[in-house]
Design a protein around this motif. Structure first.
Motif, PDB file in Angstrom:
ATOM      1  N   LEU A 120      12.549  20.639 -23.577  1.00 42.91           N
ATOM      2  CA  LEU A 120      12.245  21.781 -24.422  1.00 42.91           C
ATOM      3  C   LEU A 120      11.350  21.089 -25.412  1.00 42.91           C
ATOM      4  N   ALA A 121      11.468  20.712 -26.330  1.00 41.62           N
ATOM      5  CA  ALA A 121      10.986  20.605 -27.072  1.00 41.62           C
ATOM      6  C   ALA A 121       9.481  20.706 -26.591  1.00 41.62           C
ATOM      7  N   PHE A 122       9.282  19.497 -25.805  1.00 38.60           N
ATOM      8  CA  PHE A 122       7.453  19.200 -25.384  1.00 38.60           C
ATOM      9  C   PHE A 122       7.025  21.265 -24.750  1.00 38.60           C
ATOM     10  N   MET A 123       7.578  21.509 -23.901  1.00 37.12           N
ATOM     11  CA  MET A 123       7.581  23.240 -23.731  1.00 37.12           C
ATOM     12  C   MET A 123       6.836  24.046 -25.022  1.00 37.12           C
ATOM     13  N   ILE A 124       8.101  23.843 -25.963  1.00 39.14           N
ATOM     14  CA  ILE A 124       7.479  24.898 -27.647  1.00 39.14           C
ATOM     15  C   ILE A 124       6.432  24.591 -27.830  1.00 39.14           C
ATOM     16  N   ASN A 125       6.091  23.039 -28.292  1.00 38.32           N
ATOM     17  CA  ASN A 125       5.578  22.666 -29.081  1.00 38.32           C
ATOM     18  C   ASN A 125       3.447  22.551 -28.166  1.00 38.32           C
ATOM     19  N   VAL A 126       3.788  21.372 -27.346  1.00 40.85           N
ATOM     20  CA  VAL A 126       2.951  21.531 -26.349  1.00 40.85           C
ATOM     21  C   VAL A 126       2.356  21.866 -24.824  1.00 40.85           C
ATOM     22  N   GLY A 127       3.684  22.586 -24.716  1.00 41.09           N
ATOM     23  CA  GLY A 127       3.630  22.846 -22.953  1.00 41.09           C
ATOM     24  C   GLY A 127       2.529  24.227 -22.690  1.00 41.09           C
TER      25      GLY A 127
ATOM     26  N   ALA B 148      -7.828  14.536 -26.331  1.00 45.81           N
ATOM     27  CA  ALA B 148      -8.802  13.913 -25.579  1.00 45.81           C
ATOM     28  C   ALA B 148      -7.848  13.284 -24.540  1.00 45.81           C
ATOM     29  N   ALA B 149      -6.504  13.360 -24.159  1.00 44.50           N
ATOM     30  CA  ALA B 149      -5.975  13.532 -23.148  1.00 44.50           C
ATOM     31  C   ALA B 149      -6.080  14.391 -22.218  1.00 44.50           C
ATOM     32  N   LEU B 150      -6.599  15.749 -22.481  1.00 42.14           N
ATOM     33  CA  LEU B 150      -6.958  17.075 -21.629  1.00 42.14           C
ATOM     34  C   LEU B 150      -8.817  16.807 -21.249  1.00 42.14           C
ATOM     35  N   LEU B 151      -9.442  15.879 -21.972  1.00 41.28           N
ATOM     36  CA  LEU B 151     -10.360  15.722 -21.719  1.00 41.28           C
ATOM     37  C   LEU B 151     -10.891  14.535 -20.859  1.00 41.28           C
ATOM     38  N   ASP B 152      -9.811  13.698 -20.631  1.00 41.28           N
ATOM     39  CA  ASP B 152      -9.376  12.837 -19.657  1.00 41.28           C
ATOM     40  C   ASP B 152      -8.561  13.476 -18.278  1.00 41.28           C
ATOM     41  N   GLY B 153      -8.579  14.582 -17.888  1.00 40.86           N
ATOM     42  CA  GLY B 153      -7.886  14.632 -17.148  1.00 40.86           C
ATOM     43  C   GLY B 153      -6.615  14.893 -16.861  1.00 40.86           C
ATOM     44  N   ALA B 154      -5.791  14.772 -17.677  1.00 42.59           N
ATOM     45  CA  ALA B 154      -4.190  14.025 -18.105  1.00 42.59           C
ATOM     46  C   ALA B 154      -3.479  15.698 -18.138  1.00 42.59           C
ATOM     47  N   GLY B 155      -2.695  15.511 -16.857  1.00 43.13           N
ATOM     48  CA  GLY B 155      -1.673  17.262 -16.651  1.00 43.13           C
ATOM     49  C   GLY B 155      -0.589  16.163 -18.040  1.00 43.13           C
TER      50      GLY B 155
ATOM     51  N   ALA C  34       2.296  16.033 -16.951  1.00 45.69           N
ATOM     52  CA  ALA C  34       3.568  15.049 -17.077  1.00 45.69           C
ATOM     53  C   ALA C  34       3.026  13.661 -17.808  1.00 45.69           C
ATOM     54  N   ALA C  35       1.308  13.302 -17.351  1.00 46.31           N
ATOM     55  CA  ALA C  35       0.990  12.630 -17.393  1.00 46.31           C
ATOM     56  C   ALA C  35       0.437  13.303 -19.393  1.00 46.31           C
ATOM     57  N   THR C  36       0.035  13.800 -19.716  1.00 50.40           N
ATOM     58  CA  THR C  36       0.076  13.876 -21.482  1.00 50.40           C
ATOM     59  C   THR C  36       1.473  12.952 -22.069  1.00 50.40           C
ATOM     60  N   PHE C  37       2.561  14.005 -21.646  1.00 50.38           N
ATOM     61  CA  PHE C  37       4.197  13.710 -22.334  1.00 50.38           C
ATOM     62  C   PHE C  37       4.646  11.575 -22.137  1.00 50.38           C
ATOM     63  N   PHE C  38       4.170  11.420 -20.900  1.00 48.91           N
ATOM     64  CA  PHE C  38       4.742   9.919 -20.863  1.00 48.91           C
ATOM     65  C   PHE C  38       3.292   8.889 -21.404  1.00 48.91           C
ATOM     66  N   ARG C  39       1.944   9.019 -21.639  1.00 46.44           N
ATOM     67  CA  ARG C  39       1.438   8.583 -22.101  1.00 46.44           C
ATOM     68  C   ARG C  39       1.051   8.688 -22.956  1.00 46.44           C
ATOM     69  N   VAL C  40       1.387   9.403 -23.747  1.00 45.39           N
ATOM     70  CA  VAL C  40       1.337  10.119 -25.388  1.00 45.39           C
ATOM     71  C   VAL C  40       1.939  10.557 -26.041  1.00 45.39           C
ATOM     72  N   THR C  41       2.902  11.597 -25.109  1.00 41.87           N
ATOM     73  CA  THR C  41       4.337  12.185 -26.852  1.00 41.87           C
ATOM     74  C   THR C  41       5.237  10.652 -26.724  1.00 41.87           C
ATOM     75  N   LEU C  42       5.669  10.449 -25.751  1.00 41.99           N
ATOM     76  CA  LEU C  42       7.081   9.689 -25.331  1.00 41.99           C
ATOM     77  C   LEU C  42       6.943   8.293 -26.266  1.00 41.99           C
ATOM     78  N   PRO C  43       5.393   7.620 -26.638  1.00 41.73           N
ATOM     79  CA  PRO C  43       5.169   5.768 -26.966  1.00 41.73           C
ATOM     80  C   PRO C  43       5.465   6.681 -28.648  1.00 41.73           C
ATOM     81  N   LEU C  44       4.510   7.856 -28.937  1.00 42.22           N
ATOM     82  CA  LEU C  44       4.548   7.685 -30.132  1.00 42.22           C
ATOM     83  C   LEU C  44       5.745   7.978 -30.627  1.00 42.22           C
ATOM     84  N   LEU C  45       6.874   9.130 -29.938  1.00 43.83           N
ATOM     85  CA  LEU C  45       7.851   9.753 -30.513  1.00 43.83           C
ATOM     86  C   LEU C  45       9.462   8.196 -29.996  1.00 43.83           C
ATOM     87  N   TRP C  46       8.989   7.573 -29.693  1.00 50.87           N
ATOM     88  CA  TRP C  46      10.034   6.649 -29.328  1.00 50.87           C
ATOM     89  C   TRP C  46      10.537   5.663 -30.413  1.00 50.87           C
ATOM     90  N   ASP C  47      10.630   5.667 -31.496  1.00 50.97           N
ATOM     91  CA  ASP C  47      11.883   5.349 -32.345  1.00 50.97           C
ATOM     92  C   ASP C  47      12.516   6.527 -32.793  1.00 50.97           C
TER      93      ASP C  47
END
Length: 308
Positions: free
Chosen positions: A88-95, A201-208, A210-223
């Motif tokens: 829900l947070a991802f859709m509200i902020n990035v989706g 940058a992720a969008l320019l690399d062609g990330a969708g 799901a890839a943006t969530f698991f490759r960018v959002t989740l690692p930076l939000l892990w703590d």
């Protein structure tokens, strides 16, 4: 600058640490001590009984049921709640879809309104939430079965809290509903601090998405996710599960102990049955389970901190 540094630090920490030791550490020590006695909680007289309470606990079928239910709460509730909140947070902020002339990364329309709606259950007392859902789960006049009858599913009329196979899951659904909004706001705040350039940058690399969530959002939000997991697990093992089970279920803890959790069993033994010493024994077991849960989550969730 160094002169008197340690006296300054001790002066600030002495009172908070003293209060913590008095109101947190000391009750734990007392509980461990009373678990080796036959104290009823009603009389000042008691005697030492050694490990009798612990032997009784290991032979207590209801204790093992309550432990099983508490572990199920601790494992499933954080997983479901945090996963749903992250989505829900991802859709509200990035989706959201990119709007003409707007930024490349945006949330869905009305995201501010959704945050308020999702957080609303946090404004309500957990006791009020439990009462509302107890009425909703009523098999005869409750809202859920009424809706099922209204759409033509007259043959599907579960007993909900009266069914030993459904009662625990019905209680868990209430806890998820009441807590997910808090984590939506928490994760939204964390996502808002992630630079938009990383998403672009992720969008320019062609990330969708799901890839943006698991490759960018989740690692930076892990703590934040790790801290939320521990916090939610403690809620599931403690006050949140006690309040919902005690208010909603028959017995409480029924039917047939199908919803009894450890913290409720502690309360029943101490205040219903007058067996305070045995209750503290179960409380010691609950303390061990809680500490083990937090330690395992912190250990399994340990990873290199990412800076941005």
């Amino acid at each position: 600058m160094q002169h008197g540094k340690y006296r300054f630090i001790v002066g600030f920490l002495a009172v908070p640490l003293g209060l913590y030791a008095l109101f947190v550490i000391w009750p734990f020590i007392q509980s461990i001590y009373y678990s080796f006695t036959d104290w009823t909680g009603l009389s000042p007289e008691f005697k030492m009984v050694g490990f009798d309470n612990y032997e009784r606990m290991l032979d207590d079928d209801i204790f093992w049921k309550s432990l099983q239910h508490s572990l199920l709460f601790a494992l499933l509730l954080p997983l479901v709640t945090l996963s749903f909140a992250l989505f829900l947070a991802f859709m509200i902020n990035v989706g959201g879809r990119r709007r003409k002339g707007g930024p490349a990364i945006t949330g869905v329309r009305g995201s501010s309104f959704y945050k308020i709606v999702y957080f609303f259950p946090q404004v309500l007392s957990i006791a009020i939430v439990a009462l509302l859902f107890a009425f909703a789960y009523n098999p005869d006049s409750g809202a859920i079965n009424s809706i099922l009858r209204g759409i033509g599913l007259d043959s599907v009329q579960p007993l909900w809290l009266g069914d030993p196979n459904l009662a625990l899951w019905a209680v868990m659904a209430v806890i998820v509903w009441s807590t997910v909004g808090f984590f939506v706001v928490l994760f939204s705040a964390g996502m808002a601090s992630i630079p938009a350039e990383l998403y672009e940058a992720a969008l320019l690399d062609g990330a969708g998405r799901a890839a943006t969530f698991f490759r960018v959002t989740l690692p930076l939000l892990w703590d934040t996710v790790q801290s939320g997991w521990v916090y939610m697990g403690i809620l599931a093992l403690g006050a949140e599960s006690f309040a919902v089970v005690h208010i909603m279920t028959t017995g409480p803890g029924g039917p047939d102990y199908s919803t009894t959790v450890m913290v409720l069993y502690v309360y029943q033994k101490a205040f219903r049955d007058g067996q305070a010493a045995y209750a503290t024994t179960i409380g010691v077991a609950l303390l061990i389970v809680t500490l083990a849960f937090a330690a395992i989550i912190m250990r399994l969730g340990r990873r290199e901190r990412l800076e941005f």
